[in-house]
Each structure stands twice: as C-alpha cells, then as structure tokens.
Scaffold this motif. Structure first.
Motif, mmCIF file in Angstrom:
data_model
loop_
_atom_site.group_PDB
_atom_site.id
_atom_site.type_symbol
_atom_site.label_atom_id
_atom_site.label_comp_id
_atom_site.label_asym_id
_atom_site.label_seq_id
_atom_site.Cartn_x
_atom_site.Cartn_y
_atom_site.Cartn_z
ATOM 1 N N ALA A 151 -8.003 9.272 0.440
ATOM 2 C CA ALA A 151 -8.080 10.420 -0.469
ATOM 3 C C ALA A 151 -7.043 10.263 -1.584
ATOM 4 C CB ALA A 151 -7.821 11.716 0.293
ATOM 5 N N GLU A 152 -7.407 10.724 -2.771
ATOM 6 C CA GLU A 152 -6.486 10.705 -3.908
ATOM 7 C C GLU A 152 -6.122 12.152 -4.227
ATOM 8 O OE1 GLU A 152 -6.184 8.237 -8.069
ATOM 9 O OE2 GLU A 152 -8.033 9.320 -7.674
ATOM 10 N N ARG A 170 3.718 10.362 7.417
ATOM 11 C CA ARG A 170 3.393 9.562 8.600
ATOM 12 C C ARG A 170 3.902 10.229 9.879
ATOM 13 N NH1 ARG A 170 1.021 5.003 9.145
ATOM 14 N NH2 ARG A 170 1.364 3.605 10.900
ATOM 15 N N ALA A 171 5.165 10.666 9.850
ATOM 16 C CA ALA A 171 5.748 11.301 11.044
ATOM 17 C C ALA A 171 5.164 12.695 11.290
ATOM 18 C CB ALA A 171 7.256 11.382 10.901
ATOM 19 N N VAL A 177 0.996 7.255 2.739
ATOM 20 C CA VAL A 177 0.847 7.113 1.292
ATOM 21 C C VAL A 177 0.825 5.611 0.992
ATOM 22 C CG1 VAL A 177 1.840 7.586 -0.974
ATOM 23 C CG2 VAL A 177 2.081 9.268 0.859
ATOM 24 N N VAL A 178 -0.315 5.108 0.520
ATOM 25 C CA VAL A 178 -0.441 3.667 0.271
ATOM 26 C C VAL A 178 -0.236 3.304 -1.202
ATOM 27 C CG1 VAL A 178 -1.871 3.203 2.286
ATOM 28 C CG2 VAL A 178 -2.976 3.853 0.131
ATOM 29 N N ILE A 204 -3.769 8.431 -0.207
ATOM 30 C CA ILE A 204 -3.433 8.623 1.204
ATOM 31 C C ILE A 204 -4.525 8.017 2.075
ATOM 32 C CG2 ILE A 204 -2.805 10.352 2.941
ATOM 33 C CD1 ILE A 204 -1.108 10.816 0.593
ATOM 34 N N ILE A 205 -4.114 7.375 3.187
ATOM 35 C CA ILE A 205 -5.090 6.895 4.157
ATOM 36 C C ILE A 205 -4.769 7.496 5.516
ATOM 37 C CG2 ILE A 205 -3.783 4.781 4.694
ATOM 38 C CD1 ILE A 205 -6.555 3.386 5.012
ATOM 39 N N GLY A 206 -5.807 7.894 6.227
ATOM 40 C CA GLY A 206 -5.619 8.475 7.561
ATOM 41 C C GLY A 206 -6.939 8.979 8.094
#
Length: 220
Positions: A151-152, A170-171, A177-178, A204-206
């Motif tokens: 997602a952007e 992440r935590a 955030v890539v 973002i990736i997840g």
C-alpha cells in the motif's frame, strides 16, 4: 543490457495499454491480433506487429515466440481463443505466460493449463478504487497474494518530522516501510533514522489486516 522481449496477443484496450507501457519501460514488444485495423493502429508504437491467429501453433512457431521472455494473452471477449492461445504458448516453451481472465472460472482454467500469472483487470481495479475511496490517505493498493498487500500511504501533517523508529510499524503492527517517496527522490529500504514529512508517500508491505490497522490507527 539485453532488452526483455514480450509478445502480446490481443491488441484491444488492455493489450494496447500494456504493450505501450512495456515499450515506454524500454522493452521490445511483438503485438499479434487477428484484426488488421488494430494491428495497423499499434504498428507505430511497437517493435513489431503481425496480423495472425494466435491459436495456430504453426503461425506462432514461425514467429519464433519460443524465444520471447514473456507472453501476455490479452484477448478481449473470446474465452476459447484465450485458452487455446495460452496452451499453444506454453507448449511452445515460452518462459513466462501471463493471461487476462474475464471471470473466476476463466481464471481457474488458465491456472489449470499452467499459465504463470492470471490477471483480472476489472476486478483488481475495482478493489483498488474501493480501497482508495474508503481511505483518503491511501494512494494505491496492490494485492500481491491472498494475504499480503503493498500500500502507498500519504503522510499526514501530524506525523511530520517523525522517524521510522518512532513510527515503528514493524513492532507495533507487523508491517514494514519498504520505501519513502519524497519530493527530492525515493528512499529505498529506509533506516530507523529516516524522517517522514507531510505529503511524503510511504510504501508499506504487510498482511491486509496489518496494513488496515496501521492505516486506521496511525495515518487517519
């Protein structure tokens, strides 16, 4: 560097659009369609264009499609021709075959015959637009698997000046955030000390759940 060679079967709206974009990205594209008018129209944009029946194995063999890096089956509304063309391309040994599906059933058949990637343009665009309408800060949304999404997201004013460490997606949420797209350029794989500013774009990736939670709790 050797240019990637694509063959695009079907030069309707979808096929024409993907062909032109592949050319813009510096690739070579052979466009094939039964419709002479469509081929003539695209001849000025593509590396090569041919009026041909892509379900005919001898024709595709004579065009040397087995030497291409990737084939895109973009046939409009003829499901039978789409499936036959995909079968022929796979049989001829094209390294990667991507095909447009008109329905879930069509897509299942394409997967069964070994197509490497099935695209649902209307469905996927509908999903992306729905997510963009639902979340004002969401600029783009691409599902990369059943569970994972890229997602952007646009950085709102209240997050201006925060570092990635302070956001800590992440935590807190499990997503990462890539990249950060700034006016001055793109930061790939940002470090914990990189700062976000208002109107920066965070990539973002997840999982879908992680990104939804991050977007609703942090961005909104």
């Amino acid at each position: 560097m050797k240019k990637t060679q694509y063959v695009v079967v079907g030069l309707g709206r979808f096929g024409a659009s993907i062909s032109k974009e592949l050319i813009k990205l510096g690739n070579e594209v052979l466009g094939i369609d039964r419709d002479e008018e469509a081929v003539d129209e695209m001849s000025q944009f593509l590396t090569h264009t041919v009026v041909a029946d892509a379900t005919d194995e001898d024709v595709l063999k004579s065009l040397g499609v087995r030497n291409f890096d990737c084939a895109v089956v973009a046939i409009g509304d003829d499901i039978q021709s789409s499936i036959l063309a995909a079968i022929v391309l796979k049989d001829l040994g094209v390294k990667k075959v991507v095909a447009k599906a008109l329905s879930e059933l069509h897509g299942k058949v394409l997967q069964k015959i070994g197509v490497d990637r099935v695209i649902y343009p209307e469905r996927d665009m509908g999903i992306r637009v729905a997510h963009q309408l639902n979340s004002p800060n969401l600029l783009d949304y691409i599902e990369i698997s059943k569970d994972y999404t890229i997602a952007e997201l646009s950085v709102p004013k209240r997050l201006c000046g925060l570092t990635i460490r302070e956001l800590d997606p992440r935590a807190k949420f499990g997503c990462s955030v890539v990249a950060i797209n700034k006016q001055t350029g793109v930061i790939i794989a940002p470090t914990a000390t990189d700062v976000v500013n208002e109107n920066d774009m965070m990539v973002i990736i997840g999982t879908n759940v992680q990104i939804d939670k991050f977007e609703s709790e942090v961005i909104r």
